[in-house]
Design an enzyme around this catalytic site. Structure first.
Site, PDB file in Angstrom:
ATOM      1  N   SER A 163      -0.671  -2.148 -14.398  1.00  0.00           N
ATOM      2  CA  SER A 163      -1.601  -1.146 -14.918  1.00  0.00           C
ATOM      3  C   SER A 163      -3.029  -1.400 -14.423  1.00  0.00           C
ATOM      4  CB  SER A 163      -1.520  -1.142 -16.448  1.00  0.00           C
ATOM      5  OG  SER A 163      -2.254  -0.083 -17.005  1.00  0.00           O
TER       6      SER A 163
ATOM      7  N   ASP B 261       4.868   7.756 -15.726  1.00  0.00           N
ATOM      8  CA  ASP B 261       5.458   6.733 -16.599  1.00  0.00           C
ATOM      9  C   ASP B 261       5.107   6.929 -18.070  1.00  0.00           C
ATOM     10  OD1 ASP B 261       2.819   5.845 -16.887  1.00  0.00           O
ATOM     11  OD2 ASP B 261       3.057   4.150 -15.532  1.00  0.00           O
TER      12      ASP B 261
ATOM     13  N   HIS C 229       5.480   3.192 -18.924  1.00  0.00           N
ATOM     14  CA  HIS C 229       4.334   2.399 -18.477  1.00  0.00           C
ATOM     15  C   HIS C 229       4.469   0.923 -18.857  1.00  0.00           C
ATOM     16  CE1 HIS C 229       0.324   1.905 -16.918  1.00  0.00           C
ATOM     17  NE2 HIS C 229      -0.065   1.326 -18.034  1.00  0.00           N
TER      18      HIS C 229
END
Length: 456
Positions: free
Chosen positions: A178, A384, A409
């Site tokens: 991320s 995601d 995610h």
């Protein structure tokens, strides 16, 4: 890492001999937004309190010790309680802070998988022969701060050097998740020579290279809920989180890149009521990435929090926006050094917020400040669930491989397919399928069956 089994339920032990993992290049795991344990420490007395993540008294402790204001002079976001400082624990070679984000018995009892962060990946790497402190390290950091701030850049440099030295001078393979990818990107831009010296491969997972429009726009306007369902009642509330995020440079740095050629420009839409000459009308107003700054300013103009009996104004922060524009330029200038291999994993097949709408034709917004206390309606794109696939795959580099996996995610951090790609790129394979212990508190065997992996 697969040696003698430690019977103690509170402290895991690597299950390998001292020689195991000697032929492996070291791996450094870099977390993303909200992906590190944060402690609050009294400057005088030195007592530590975990403020992120925690379930018991979560909202109260968050407000008291983590609510912050941005200091434009230093570029840092600083806690309102000036008698404390926010620290990231470095136990277990940095892995503790990014493993299970609330390493308490309550989490073990509830099986709250949302806070089992790098847990499964750490176990997978241990199973491939990596050894903590020799070939496996973690980097957690104060995610409130800018991705290019000096303290975070220096911290990453120290971790790279430590991994390089501990492994006998081998170059490091970075695996980022991320926003951690943006931090690595900034480091590569600002310290390209150091990156070239210490890094062999960079595996980037679910990175919002061009921003995460729907989620970030709404975070600045109404907040963010990290945990859904029943558990959310024990967690930091959406609005409490909002009052922190408005002062976080890292959030502004993940706004949609207005220079990126999106298939469709992300928008914020507002059903707004207008009155003119005694006549009311309702119009759907649209704001693109640049126009949204005006909307943020209007919507947050009355935003404030109450701290220690005093009101603290928290409008949209144009000083942070200016800093974030500088960060975007730093990321744009990043060059992948010769000899460094880049890989990208991004999530697909999940509805991912893109445009966000407030109000409705039958219940319009009369004053833009009402947006902050309304609920959003999203239009979705593929991704995601947090980062659009369009953004995550637009890294701008010549990748050795760029692959999509059907994962959310955070779910990508324990996804079987993602693990197979990572093993392939690292040139390793799972050696055993026994449950390993990576956490000092929670036994890996307590990981929910549907989430735990088996790659053998």
């Amino acid at each position: 890492m697969l040696g003698a089994f430690c019977p103690c339920p509170c402290f895991g032990q690597d299950q390998t001999s001292d020689k195991a993992g000697a032929d492996l290049d070291p791996v450094l795991l870099v977390s993303g937004m909200g992906g590190s344990i944060l402690h609050s420490k009294k400057k005088k007395f030195g007592f530590n309190t975990r403020v992120w993540v925690r379930l018991l008294l979560a909202d109260l402790e968050f407000k008291k010790k983590l609510w912050s204001l941005y200091n434009p002079t230093t570029g840092y976001t600083e806690a309102l309680d000036d008698s404390t400082e926010i620290l990231v624990p470095d136990d277990d070679y940095g892995l503790y802070a990014i493993d299970i984000l609330d390493p308490s018995l309550v989490v073990k009892f509830l099986h709250l998988k949302e806070v089992y962060h790098f847990h499964a990946m750490i176990n997978m790497l241990l199973g491939c022969g990596y050894k903590k402190g020799t070939t496996l390290f973690g980097y957690g950091y104060d995610f409130r701060q800018s991705n290019r701030i000096d303290k975070l850049m220096e911290g990453l440099k120290v971790k790279l050097k430590a991994a390089h030295q501990a492994s006998g001078g081998r170059k490091v393979n970075i695996i980022s998740h991320s926003m951690g990818g943006l931090l690595v990107l900034c480091f590569m831009s600002l310290h390209n020579d150091v990156f070239s010296k210490y890094v062999n491969k960079w595996i980037c997972i679910a990175c919002p290279f061009q921003g995460a429009p729907g989620c970030i726009n709404d975070s600045l306007l109404t907040g963010l809920q990290f945990v859904e369902g029943f558990e959310s009642y024990f967690f930091v509330s959406r609005w409490t989180m909002h009052q922190l995020l408005v002062e976080c440079p890292s959030i502004y740095e993940m706004l949609a890149n207005p220079e990126f050629k999106w298939k469709k420009q992300p928008e914020i839409q507002v059903w707004q009521k207008h009155s003119k000459d005694g006549e009311d009308s309702v119009d759907l107003e649209s704001y693109g990435p640049i126009e949204s700054f005006t909307l943020f300013n209007e919507a947050l103009r009355h935003n404030e929090l109450n701290y220690a009996g005093e009101s603290v104004a928290l409008p949209f922060n144009f000083e942070i926006l200016k800093w974030a524009a500088g960060t975007r330029q730093v990321m744009y200038n990043a060059k992948l050094p010769d000899g460094v291999c880049f890989y990208n994993i991004y999530g697909t097949s999940f509805d991912t917020p893109f445009d966000v709408c407030y109000g409705s034709e039958t219940s319009p917004i009369e004053d833009l400040s009402e947006i902050c206390h309304s609920m959003p309606q999203y239009s979705f794109v593929d991704g995601d669930g947090t980062v659009p696939a369009e953004s995550a795959q637009a890294d701008g580099f010549v990748a050795i491989e760029r692959v999509a996996v059907e994962a959310s995610h955070r779910g990508v951090l324990h996804d079987k397919t993602a693990f197979k790609y990572i093993q392939k790129w690292l040139g390793v394979e799972q050696k055993v399928s026994k449950h390993l212990k990576s956490s000092r508190v929670v036994d890996a065997s307590d990981w929910p069956v549907d989430v735990y992996y088996s790659l053998c």
